[in-house]
Write an enzyme that holds these catalytic residues in place. Structure first.
Site, mmCIF file in Angstrom:
data_model
loop_
_atom_site.group_PDB
_atom_site.id
_atom_site.type_symbol
_atom_site.label_atom_id
_atom_site.label_comp_id
_atom_site.label_asym_id
_atom_site.label_seq_id
_atom_site.Cartn_x
_atom_site.Cartn_y
_atom_site.Cartn_z
ATOM 1 N N LYS A 9 0.959 -1.331 -0.061
ATOM 2 C CA LYS A 9 -0.214 0.163 -0.024
ATOM 3 C C LYS A 9 0.812 1.222 -0.080
ATOM 4 O O LYS A 9 1.651 1.545 0.999
ATOM 5 C CB LYS A 9 -0.933 -0.010 1.062
ATOM 6 C CG LYS A 9 -1.964 1.124 0.851
ATOM 7 C CD LYS A 9 -2.588 1.677 2.253
ATOM 8 C CE LYS A 9 -1.909 2.738 3.003
ATOM 9 N NZ LYS A 9 -1.984 4.305 2.176
ATOM 10 N N GLY A 45 6.720 4.165 8.860
ATOM 11 C CA GLY A 45 5.965 5.424 9.091
ATOM 12 C C GLY A 45 5.835 5.956 10.611
ATOM 13 O O GLY A 45 6.916 5.873 11.184
ATOM 14 N N SER A 46 4.880 6.452 11.162
ATOM 15 C CA SER A 46 4.619 7.307 12.564
ATOM 16 C C SER A 46 4.899 6.202 13.411
ATOM 17 O O SER A 46 4.349 5.024 13.327
ATOM 18 C CB SER A 46 3.648 8.183 12.599
ATOM 19 O OG SER A 46 2.190 7.327 12.582
ATOM 20 N N THR A 47 5.444 6.346 14.573
ATOM 21 C CA THR A 47 5.381 5.509 15.875
ATOM 22 C C THR A 47 3.879 5.128 16.034
ATOM 23 O O THR A 47 3.317 4.178 16.592
ATOM 24 C CB THR A 47 6.203 6.182 16.917
ATOM 25 O OG1 THR A 47 7.618 6.240 16.246
ATOM 26 C CG2 THR A 47 6.222 5.256 17.915
ATOM 27 N N GLU A 48 3.005 6.357 16.214
ATOM 28 C CA GLU A 48 1.522 6.493 16.478
ATOM 29 C C GLU A 48 0.940 5.078 15.839
ATOM 30 O O GLU A 48 0.256 4.214 16.206
ATOM 31 C CB GLU A 48 1.100 7.509 16.260
ATOM 32 C CG GLU A 48 -0.375 7.736 16.545
ATOM 33 C CD GLU A 48 -1.071 8.889 15.873
ATOM 34 O OE1 GLU A 48 -0.306 9.761 15.254
ATOM 35 O OE2 GLU A 48 -2.314 9.273 16.107
ATOM 36 N N GLY A 102 2.379 2.734 13.934
ATOM 37 C CA GLY A 102 2.940 1.534 14.219
ATOM 38 C C GLY A 102 2.510 0.886 15.392
ATOM 39 O O GLY A 102 2.290 -0.448 15.222
ATOM 40 N N GLU A 157 9.201 0.126 10.982
ATOM 41 C CA GLU A 157 10.420 1.274 10.795
ATOM 42 C C GLU A 157 9.850 2.563 11.112
ATOM 43 O O GLU A 157 9.084 2.914 10.426
ATOM 44 C CB GLU A 157 11.069 1.028 9.520
ATOM 45 C CG GLU A 157 12.693 1.588 9.683
ATOM 46 C CD GLU A 157 12.699 2.799 9.143
ATOM 47 O OE1 GLU A 157 12.784 3.831 9.866
ATOM 48 O OE2 GLU A 157 12.717 3.090 7.902
ATOM 49 N N CYS A 183 13.529 9.671 8.706
ATOM 50 C CA CYS A 183 13.271 9.176 10.051
ATOM 51 C C CYS A 183 14.734 9.065 10.765
ATOM 52 O O CYS A 183 14.568 9.239 12.104
ATOM 53 C CB CYS A 183 13.048 7.613 9.837
ATOM 54 S SG CYS A 183 13.777 6.674 8.766
ATOM 55 N N GLU A 228 9.498 14.007 17.415
ATOM 56 C CA GLU A 228 9.920 14.252 15.945
ATOM 57 C C GLU A 228 9.342 15.307 15.130
ATOM 58 O O GLU A 228 8.056 15.382 15.209
ATOM 59 C CB GLU A 228 9.749 12.993 15.472
ATOM 60 C CG GLU A 228 10.088 12.851 14.047
ATOM 61 C CD GLU A 228 9.992 11.476 13.461
ATOM 62 O OE1 GLU A 228 8.839 10.967 13.292
ATOM 63 O OE2 GLU A 228 10.972 10.782 12.786
HETATM 64 P P1 NAI Z 1 1.504 7.557 8.940
HETATM 65 O O1 NAI Z 1 2.325 6.803 10.170
HETATM 66 O O2 NAI Z 1 -0.087 8.034 9.312
HETATM 67 O O3 NAI Z 1 1.577 7.042 7.556
HETATM 68 C C1 NAI Z 1 2.270 6.217 7.032
HETATM 69 C C2 NAI Z 1 1.691 5.029 6.228
HETATM 70 O O4 NAI Z 1 0.748 4.561 7.130
HETATM 71 C C3 NAI Z 1 0.759 5.457 5.310
HETATM 72 O O5 NAI Z 1 0.899 4.695 3.931
HETATM 73 C C4 NAI Z 1 -0.582 5.628 5.607
HETATM 74 O O6 NAI Z 1 -1.555 5.495 4.648
HETATM 75 C C5 NAI Z 1 -0.661 4.402 6.760
HETATM 76 N N1 NAI Z 1 -1.578 4.366 7.762
HETATM 77 C C6 NAI Z 1 -2.157 5.713 8.156
HETATM 78 N N2 NAI Z 1 -2.868 5.054 9.070
HETATM 79 C C7 NAI Z 1 -2.991 3.648 9.247
HETATM 80 C C8 NAI Z 1 -3.630 2.725 10.135
HETATM 81 N N3 NAI Z 1 -4.477 2.970 10.899
HETATM 82 N N4 NAI Z 1 -3.419 1.293 9.528
HETATM 83 C C9 NAI Z 1 -2.716 0.939 8.641
HETATM 84 N N5 NAI Z 1 -1.938 1.999 7.872
HETATM 85 C C10 NAI Z 1 -2.257 3.187 8.086
HETATM 86 O O7 NAI Z 1 2.407 9.112 9.068
HETATM 87 P P2 NAI Z 1 1.947 10.488 8.303
HETATM 88 O O8 NAI Z 1 0.471 10.783 9.051
HETATM 89 O O9 NAI Z 1 1.754 10.561 6.964
HETATM 90 O O10 NAI Z 1 3.066 11.257 9.083
HETATM 91 C C11 NAI Z 1 2.884 11.777 10.397
HETATM 92 C C12 NAI Z 1 4.301 11.520 11.116
HETATM 93 O O11 NAI Z 1 4.909 10.467 11.124
HETATM 94 C C13 NAI Z 1 5.305 12.542 10.345
HETATM 95 O O12 NAI Z 1 5.378 13.798 10.875
HETATM 96 C C14 NAI Z 1 6.714 11.969 10.902
HETATM 97 O O13 NAI Z 1 6.977 12.212 12.192
HETATM 98 C C15 NAI Z 1 6.139 10.482 11.016
HETATM 99 N N6 NAI Z 1 6.839 9.675 9.659
HETATM 100 C C16 NAI Z 1 7.832 8.714 9.839
HETATM 101 C C17 NAI Z 1 8.318 8.173 8.763
HETATM 102 C C18 NAI Z 1 9.611 7.326 8.692
HETATM 103 O O14 NAI Z 1 10.198 7.217 7.720
HETATM 104 N N7 NAI Z 1 9.751 6.787 9.974
HETATM 105 C C19 NAI Z 1 7.655 8.341 7.285
HETATM 106 C C20 NAI Z 1 6.460 9.146 7.519
HETATM 107 C C21 NAI Z 1 6.031 9.995 8.664
#
Ligand code: NAI
Ligand code: MG
Length: 503
Positions: A198, A251-254, A256, A273, A307, A404
């Site tokens: 996805k 993606g986000s720790t939240e 995750g 990650e 990250c 972060e």
């Molecule tokens: P996010 O964690 O919401 O999104 C990342 C992925 O997860 C996207 O594909 C999203 O559609 C998917 N996703 C969102 N909610 C989900 C759920 N409940 N179940 C399954 N998949 C879900 O991150 P977001 O909102 O784009 O960014 C927020 C913060 O997260 C950023 O400000 C940053 O601090 C952090 N982040 C960290 C990253 C990293 O490389 N570790 C990459 C992107 C964001």
């Protein structure tokens, strides 16, 4: 395909990227390009202007189910398990070649969609993805077990085999859209898993174009499925699906933590990650020019949307002012602009949401008394631009130090002349995260002693943001579970079976 009447999206896009952007976008399920079952689409925006680029399918749980069942069939009985490791490796290698042939097109699409400078995408994002596929193609023929001597007696033969884990769900973010797809797909396919990937809703373009190259390379139907859609409607049902054997998330720790919970239904395996708040630590004996330039690039690279960004800068008190003013000078000279402008060094943030989030941190820093040495001002005009920002006068407990930010914003703190390495490491480790760190010094012993003391998956010495397909990458603490890349990642996509024979 593009027609003669298609609008030219941006005159700086080459013909190939223009043709792709203006074509009809479809998800890739069971070897076919398809619209969302519900027929819905959603807009993709150019973060440099805030304007809509195009529409992509809005996948939901019905599409997730279709894709997972296709991946299941391809894993359980299709052409994939029957294919030799050598042939699997060749397919991955062919995909790498195809991607490399389209380097300019992918760099332009990535820049348009994510905002990053096209000059960087061309030399970093695309070649690193190519290299990852090539590196992983070699592992297809090398996922081996071992023979194990038993103390129970020598009339036994025991050996292990590594088997692909099965159907893998992969959910990726928007900061390195193509590269994150490669990090995820490469190892899973090399060891023989099938995948439902996805893409991030903010940046679906290069992943959708990659799906076309996957088709062109000749992967059998159902082996790779690529979905577009939102987190809750598309990502969540994928992470929870009972026919999925493993979920890999970046993606986000939240989110995750939500993924880990969603996985408990069938106890699918999970790797994560997640976020970071990585320290860059400058000792007084460091090569100061290199350390200052390195600390600046550690935080400003990719608009700080990494990250592992060096978002907490620590400098010895005797060089603190020099370091802060050096990094701030660089910040003031960085050329901000639209990613597609070839002279741009720093593009916009990815979305209005991230723009609001980062500006919220700047406001919080101001309210909690941080001193802005560079940047920090609201950026007028269109697009989601945030100027490179350096704050000093900060301490733990402040939001800008603890959380972060994920933007081009660094907080600088000094460490005392009498601080021993244990105390300094405790300062550096004072975070819920543990993804990466860099140490800048000419003292080889201090460098290795710090490397031992830092609780993070990556420690760079006299460098930052150095990646290689062969190097494992991942987090301690709340930065995640498991490792990506290197031989290490293969463990995330295989099960080990011990076979014992009584002779
Ligand atoms: P996010 O964690 O919401 O999104 C990342 C992925 O997860 C996207 O594909 C999203 O559609 C998917 N996703 C969102 N909610 C989900 C759920 N409940 N179940 C399954 N998949 C879900 O991150 P977001 O909102 O784009 O960014 C927020 C913060 O997260 C950023 O400000 C940053 O601090 C952090 N982040 C960290 C990253 C990293 O490389 N570790 C990459 C992107 C964001
Ligand atoms: Mg989110």
């Amino acid at each position: 395909m593009a027609t003669a009447t298609s609008p030219i999206v941006d005159s700086r896009l080459g013909a190939a990227a223009s043709a792709f952007v203006t074509s009809k976008h479809q998800m890739y399920i069971d070897g076919k390009f398809t619209s969302a079952s519900a027929g819905k689409t959603f807009p993709v925006y150019n973060p440099a202007t805030g304007e809509e680029i195009c529409q992509v399918p809005e996948g939901d749980h019905v599409d997730v189910d279709r894709a997972v069942r296709a991946a299941r069939r391809a894993f359980d009985g299709g052409a994939w398990p029957a294919m030799s490791p050598s042939k699997r490796g060749q397919l991955l290698y062919r995909l790498a070649d195809l991607l490399e042939q389209h380097t300019d097109e992918f760099a332009e699409l990535e820049s348009l969609d994510n905002g990053k400078p096209v000059s960087i995408a061309r030399v970093a994002d695309v070649p690193l993805a190519v290299d990852l596929f090539r590196y992983m193609s070699g592992w297809a023929t090398k996922t081996m077990g071992s023979t194990i001597p038993l103390s129970a007696g020598n009339d036994f033969l025991s050996y292990t085999v590594r088997e692909p884990i099965g159907v893998v769900a992969q959910i990726i973010p928007w900061n390195f859209p193509l590269l994150m797809a490669a990090w995820k797909l490469g190892p899973a396919l090399a060891v023989g898993c099938t995948v439902v990937l996805k893409l991030a809703e903010q940046t679906p373009l290069t992943g959708l174009r990659l799906a076309q190259l996957i088709e062109e390379a000749g992967f059998p139907a159902g082996v790779v499925n690529v979905l577009t859609g939102f987190g809750e409607a598309c990502g969540a049902p994928l992470a929870a699906h009972d026919l999925v054997d493993k979920v890999a998330f970046t993606g986000s720790t939240e989110v995750g933590k939500l993924i880990a919970k969603a996985a408990t239904g069938n106890l699918k395996k999970v790797t994560l990650e997640l976020g970071g708040k990585s320290p860059a630590i400058i000792f007084p004996d460091a090569d100061m020019d290199a350390a200052i330039a390195g600390a600046a690039s550690a935080i400003f690279f990719n608009q700080g949307q990494c990250c592992c960004a060096g978002s907490r800068l620590f400098a010895h008190e005797s060089v603190f002012d020099q370091v802060v003013s050096g990094v701030s000078d660089i910040a003031g000279k960085i050329k901000m602009g639209e990613g597609l402008d070839p002279s741009t060094e720093l593009g916009p943030l990815v979305s209005d949401e991230q723009f609001a989030r980062v500006n919220g941190f700047l406001k919080s820093g101001r309210e909690q008394g941080a001193k802005f040495v560079a940047g920090g001002k609201e950026h007028g005009g269109r697009g989601y631009f945030v100027a490179p920002t350096v704050m000093s006068g900060v301490k733990p407990g402040m939001k800008v130090v603890d959380e972060e930010i994920f933007g081009p914003v660094v907080v600088a703190q000094s460490f005392a002349s009498d601080a021993d390495l244990d105390r300094l490491a405790a300062q550096a480790n004072d975070s819920i995260y543990g993804l990466a760190a860099s140490v800048w010094t000419r003292d080889i012993s201090a460098a290795h002693k710090m490397a031992r003391r830092i609780k993070a998956g990556t420690v760079w010495v006299n460098c930052h943001n150095v990646f290689d397909a062969a190097l494992p990458f991942g987090g301690y603490k709340q930065s995640g579970w498991g490792r990506e890349m290197g031989a290490e990642v293969l463990n995330n996509y295989t099960e080990v079976k011990a076979v014992t024979v009584k002779l």
